[in-house]
Design an enzyme around this catalytic site. Structure first.
Site, PDB file in Angstrom:
ATOM      1  N   HIS A 246      -1.753  -3.333   5.947  1.00 11.09           N
ATOM      2  CA  HIS A 246      -3.179  -3.350   5.609  1.00 11.09           C
ATOM      3  C   HIS A 246      -4.059  -2.761   6.706  1.00 11.09           C
ATOM      4  CE1 HIS A 246      -6.360  -4.428   2.942  1.00 11.09           C
ATOM      5  NE2 HIS A 246      -6.866  -5.388   3.677  1.00 11.09           N
ATOM      6  N   VAL A 247      -3.879  -3.198   7.930  1.00  4.90           N
ATOM      7  CA  VAL A 247      -4.590  -2.612   9.062  1.00  4.90           C
ATOM      8  C   VAL A 247      -3.787  -1.389   9.487  1.00  4.90           C
ATOM      9  CG1 VAL A 247      -5.107  -3.010  11.509  1.00  4.90           C
ATOM     10  CG2 VAL A 247      -5.739  -4.706   9.784  1.00  4.90           C
ATOM     11  N   HIS A 248      -4.430  -0.216   9.471  1.00  6.71           N
ATOM     12  CA  HIS A 248      -3.698   1.038   9.703  1.00  6.71           C
ATOM     13  C   HIS A 248      -3.511   1.258  11.184  1.00  6.71           C
ATOM     14  CE1 HIS A 248      -5.678   2.396   5.703  1.00  6.71           C
ATOM     15  NE2 HIS A 248      -4.798   1.438   5.529  1.00  6.71           N
TER      16      HIS A 248
ATOM     17  N   ASN B 122      -3.355  -4.297  -1.857  1.00  8.74           N
ATOM     18  CA  ASN B 122      -4.626  -3.981  -2.510  1.00  8.74           C
ATOM     19  C   ASN B 122      -4.644  -2.609  -3.171  1.00  8.74           C
ATOM     20  OD1 ASN B 122      -4.566  -3.324   0.384  1.00  8.74           O
ATOM     21  ND2 ASN B 122      -6.580  -2.424   0.029  1.00  8.74           N
TER      22      ASN B 122
ATOM     23  N   HIS C 292     -11.025  -5.494   8.987  1.00  9.55           N
ATOM     24  CA  HIS C 292     -10.232  -6.607   8.430  1.00  9.55           C
ATOM     25  C   HIS C 292      -9.959  -7.729   9.443  1.00  9.55           C
ATOM     26  CE1 HIS C 292      -9.651  -4.094   4.988  1.00  9.55           C
ATOM     27  NE2 HIS C 292      -8.786  -3.290   5.544  1.00  9.55           N
TER      28      HIS C 292
ATOM     29  N   HIS D 171       0.809  -8.728   2.528  1.00 13.01           N
ATOM     30  CA  HIS D 171       0.175  -7.489   2.956  1.00 13.01           C
ATOM     31  C   HIS D 171      -0.889  -7.645   4.059  1.00 13.01           C
ATOM     32  CE1 HIS D 171      -1.097  -3.378   2.757  1.00 13.01           C
ATOM     33  NE2 HIS D 171      -2.316  -3.720   2.413  1.00 13.01           N
TER      34      HIS D 171
ATOM     35  N   ASP E  62       0.852  -1.191   0.000  1.00  9.64           N
ATOM     36  CA  ASP E  62       0.000   0.000   0.000  1.00  9.64           C
ATOM     37  C   ASP E  62       0.887   1.240   0.000  1.00  9.64           C
ATOM     38  OD1 ASP E  62      -2.314  -1.393  -0.298  1.00  9.64           O
ATOM     39  OD2 ASP E  62      -3.119  -0.963   1.687  1.00  9.64           O
TER      40      ASP E  62
HETATM   41 FE   LIG Z   1      -4.080  -2.585   2.316  1.00 12.50          FE
END
Ligand SMILES: [Fe+2]
Ligand SMILES: *[C@@H]1O[C@H](CO)[C@@H](O)[C@H](O)[C@H]1NC(C)=O
Ligand SMILES: *[C@@H]1O[C@H](CO)[C@@H](O)[C@H](O)[C@H]1NC(C)=O
Ligand SMILES: *[C@@H]1O[C@H](CO)[C@@H](O)[C@H](O)[C@H]1NC(C)=O
Ligand SMILES: *[C@@H]1O[C@H](CO)[C@@H](O)[C@H](O)[C@H]1NC(C)=O
Ligand SMILES: *[C@@H]1O[C@H](CO)[C@@H](O)[C@H](O)[C@H]1NC(C)=O
Ligand SMILES: *[C@@H]1O[C@H](CO)[C@@H](O)[C@H](O)[C@H]1NC(C)=O
Length: 623
Positions: free
Chosen positions: A434-436, A296, A407, A397, A249
């Site tokens: 992926h998880v912020h 993604n 998620h 990711h 990302d």
């Molecule tokens: Fe992501």
């Protein structure tokens, strides 16, 4: 059934291989396939830091992701931080590497400007050359030649036809056979082919060096191009890593409109945001090599009226392809000729500093047994020689283990294929984004702390425009007075009903699409949270007498070591073949503070995977 047979076959081969190398040197602690464990005062602790209202804007914002985080905005189009020269000078210079040989690095850069409009023609760059020179601190100057490519993003919707994007010239030159642990000044060619600029970087060591340790590795993901992104970038630069692993990302170009690089309407992915991102990250990426990961926001499926075939990684509309911009701009280490082509560009392995084998997987590509990626990965794992690379890391990711609401448990299908492989081959650390937010687990296996499993690190908190994820799955949602866990559902179907009716129906569609049918996508876990408490969404399929199984825990699970929904980055400093120091740095009002600080040690072999143990040290207990 197929998966099981394949796994058994690999295991049988391994036993043969181990018997053949059954000598004492293999039994010295660091050569053994040993286990990563936390040591010292902080070992096996648990920390859970809730959303900070001052950072996201208010207590209400902490519980409502619809309220944007304060100040978390991308640099506006035209801002000096992201503007690039359009008159032929190189810009967006970035290094990828090291390559698997440990001596090669890719330098990539852009010249000219992107063009946006209708009816564009892709120029023929096949006869164009890119040049770079690298002058070592010892005075030798090496000259290299590479390729120039461009790509086009074509919109098939008539109303977006005038937003077709033609990239600037993208230059790729592999710097080959560099001296290990050596500072280089390098130059790259401008649009006329003249060597210009003055960039610096230092190569990593190779295996035979005296200077392997300390080996400082920067970790980041989901970085984007906001004001918070540049904080993360500057903190990383200040920490002086030798290499940075970026767990995917990159740009968030795909949250923009096709025809406006300043509007987040998501209608089309604005490719110009890849250009601005390149310029924003040049200060780090031109001086430190980066190992990237397909994710993604690199996939970019939007508004081209095409469907994706995950089996072949192609779109039905042939002028575009998935991961197009990523593939053109970030060719993975080891790809020397097919720059810009997707196939060799999504999963790869390399060796960092002679001692770390890094296997990078794509959870957005077919990953099931029989797929090209799976066949490749099984060979890569089987070929790992812990005598040469005592450290084994994996990155992909989307995180299988984390406790955030967004998620949650989306990677069960992927893990049904790979978790036993990670365990069997003694993977030390699995890196995800992926998880912020930030979360680190204890070494674990199948939702239980396990000294023989990998440690999982979610480092998706680089600063992107979507803001931090705010809620833990076990936290009470004030809008419902129930935990977030209890409202998890896919297409309106909760986990228990889904398990009963359609056990492959949970989670995002790509998981099933990138996997042959009937992949299990749901699992329940035994009780075991910090402070106790019942499991949440209990499974109605637990057999009488078994420990109760739930979809979530009612507080931080015992496998979760540290979680904090804040922006930051991490530094993993390897100190020896067996010891590492890991620190997570949280972005705090312009500065970085170490919040999670743990010493990791590879202890003696796990009985289930390492064979006989001589004079071993005791494993730490999980709880
Ligand atoms: Fe992501
Ligand atoms: C992002 O940066 C802004 C401006 O510096 C700051 O106010 C805000 O707290 C940061 N957001 C996060 C989530 O760190
Ligand atoms: C682009 O090409 C199409 C088809 O040839 C034509 O109808 C259209 O007018 C052209 N658009 C522009 C802006 O030249
Ligand atoms: C493309 O056309 C649409 C509709 O005609 C217009 O709103 C938009 O501004 C145009 N975009 C560009 C990049 O010219
Ligand atoms: C949640 O509980 C609080 C305190 O008991 C109550 O004031 C509030 O109305 C409840 N909210 C909902 C949505 O039920
Ligand atoms: C489990 O729960 C689901 C949904 O409530 C129900 O359809 C199913 O029959 C239950 N299964 C068992 C074994 O009780
Ligand atoms: C992908 O492959 C699987 C397994 O071979 C098959 O069932 C599925 O239909 C294929 N999907 C597409 C879009 O070709």
């Amino acid at each position: 059934m197929v998966a099981y047979l394949r796994f058994a076959a690999v295991a049988a081969l391994l036993c043969v291989a181990q018997a053949m190398m059954d000598d004492d040197s293999w039994l010295t602690p660091y050569y053994r396939r040993s286990v990563i464990s936390e040591v010292g005062a902080a070992a096996w602790e648990h920390h859970s830091v809730p959303c900070n209202p001052d950072v996201v804007g208010s207590t209400a914002a902490c519980f409502n992701a619809g309220i944007p985080a304060v100040g978390n905005i991308d640099y506006h189009w035209g801002a000096p931080e992201i503007a690039y020269p359009t008159t032929g000078e190189p810009w967006g210079v970035h290094l990828t590497g090291p390559y698997p040989d440990g001596r090669s690095y890719l330098v990539s850069w852009y010249t000219g400007a992107a063009t946006v409009g209708a009816n564009l023609t892709k120029p023929d760059t096949s006869s164009m050359k890119a040049y770079a020179t690298a002058k070592s601190s010892k005075g030798h100057t090496l000259k290299f030649t590479g390729s120039v490519i461009t790509y086009m993003r074509v919109y098939t919707l008539p109303e977006l036809a005038n937003a077709t994007y033609l990239s600037p010239y993208i230059h790729h030159v592999v710097l080959k056979n560099l001296e290990p642990f050596t500072s280089y000044n390098y130059q790259v060619s401008d649009m006329s082919g003249k060597l210009v600029g003055s960039y610096k970087f230092k190569t990593l060591v190779t295996r035979d060096s005296k200077d392997i340790y300390p080996l400082k590795i920067g970790l980041m993901a989901d970085v984007g191009q906001s004001v918070n992104t540049s904080d993360t970038r500057d903190h990383l630069i200040a920490n002086k890593p030798r290499v940075v692993i970026h767990v995917g990302d990159n740009t968030y170009a795909d949250v923009y409109g096709a025809s406006n690089p300043d509007t987040h309407d998501g209608k089309g992915t604005n490719q110009q945001r890849w250009d601005s991102h390149a310029q924003l990250w040049q200060p780090l990426m031109s001086t430190v090599p980066v190992l990237n990961c397909a994710a993604n926001h690199e996939l970019e499926t939007s508004y081209i009226a095409a469907s994706i075939n995950y089996n072949t990684s192609t779109f039905s509309f042939p002028t575009n392809y998935p991961f197009q911009s990523y593939s053109a701009r970030f060719p993975v280490p080891g790809t020397t000729s097919k720059f810009g082509e997707i196939t060799p560009n999504l999963y790869y392995s390399t060796v960092i500093g002679g001692v770390v084998k890094l296997i990078t997987l794509s959870n957005y590509s077919p990953f099931q047994p029989g797929s090209p990626q799976h066949t490749w990965a099984m060979k890569e794992f089987a070929a790992v020689d812990r005598k040469k690379t005592p450290w084994l890391f994996v990155q992909f990711h989307a995180p299988p283990y984390h406790t955030y609401y967004v998620h949650y448990k989306e990677m069960e299908c992927f893990m049904s294929v790979y978790e036993d492989v990670f365990y069997q081959y003694g993977v030390d650390i699995v890196l995800n984004g992926h998880v912020h937010a930030y979360e680190r687990t204890h070494p674990m296996y199948k939702y239980k702390p396990d000294s023989c499993g990998p440690m999982y690190i979610v480092i998706g908190d680089g600063g992107n425009v979507e803001g931090p994820y705010r809620n833990f799955v076990d936290e009470i949602n004030p809008a419902t007075n129930k935990t977030y866990c209890e409202s998890l559902a896919y297409n309106g179907v909760g986990p228990v009903a889904m398990a009963a009716s359609n056990p492959s129906g949970w989670g995002p569609g790509y998981q099933r699409a990138a996997h042959a049918p009937n992949c299990p996508t749901l699992s329940f876990q035994p009780a075991g949270s910090v402070g106790g408490g019942p499991v949440l969404v209990p499974s109605n399929m637990t057999k009488p007498g078994d420990a109760p199984m739930g979809f979530c825990q009612s507080s931080q699970p015992v496998w979760s070591a540290y979680r904090d929904p804040s922006f930051g980055h991490a530094i993993l400093e390897l100190l020896s073949h067996s010891t590492a120091h890991f620190k997570w740095y949280k972005n705090m009002e312009g500065s970085a503070m170490v919040m999670d600080d743990v010493v990791l040690e590879r202890l003696d072999a796990c009985p289930n995977k390492a064979g006989p143990v001589k004079g071993g040290r005791r494993l730490l207990h999980a709880e």
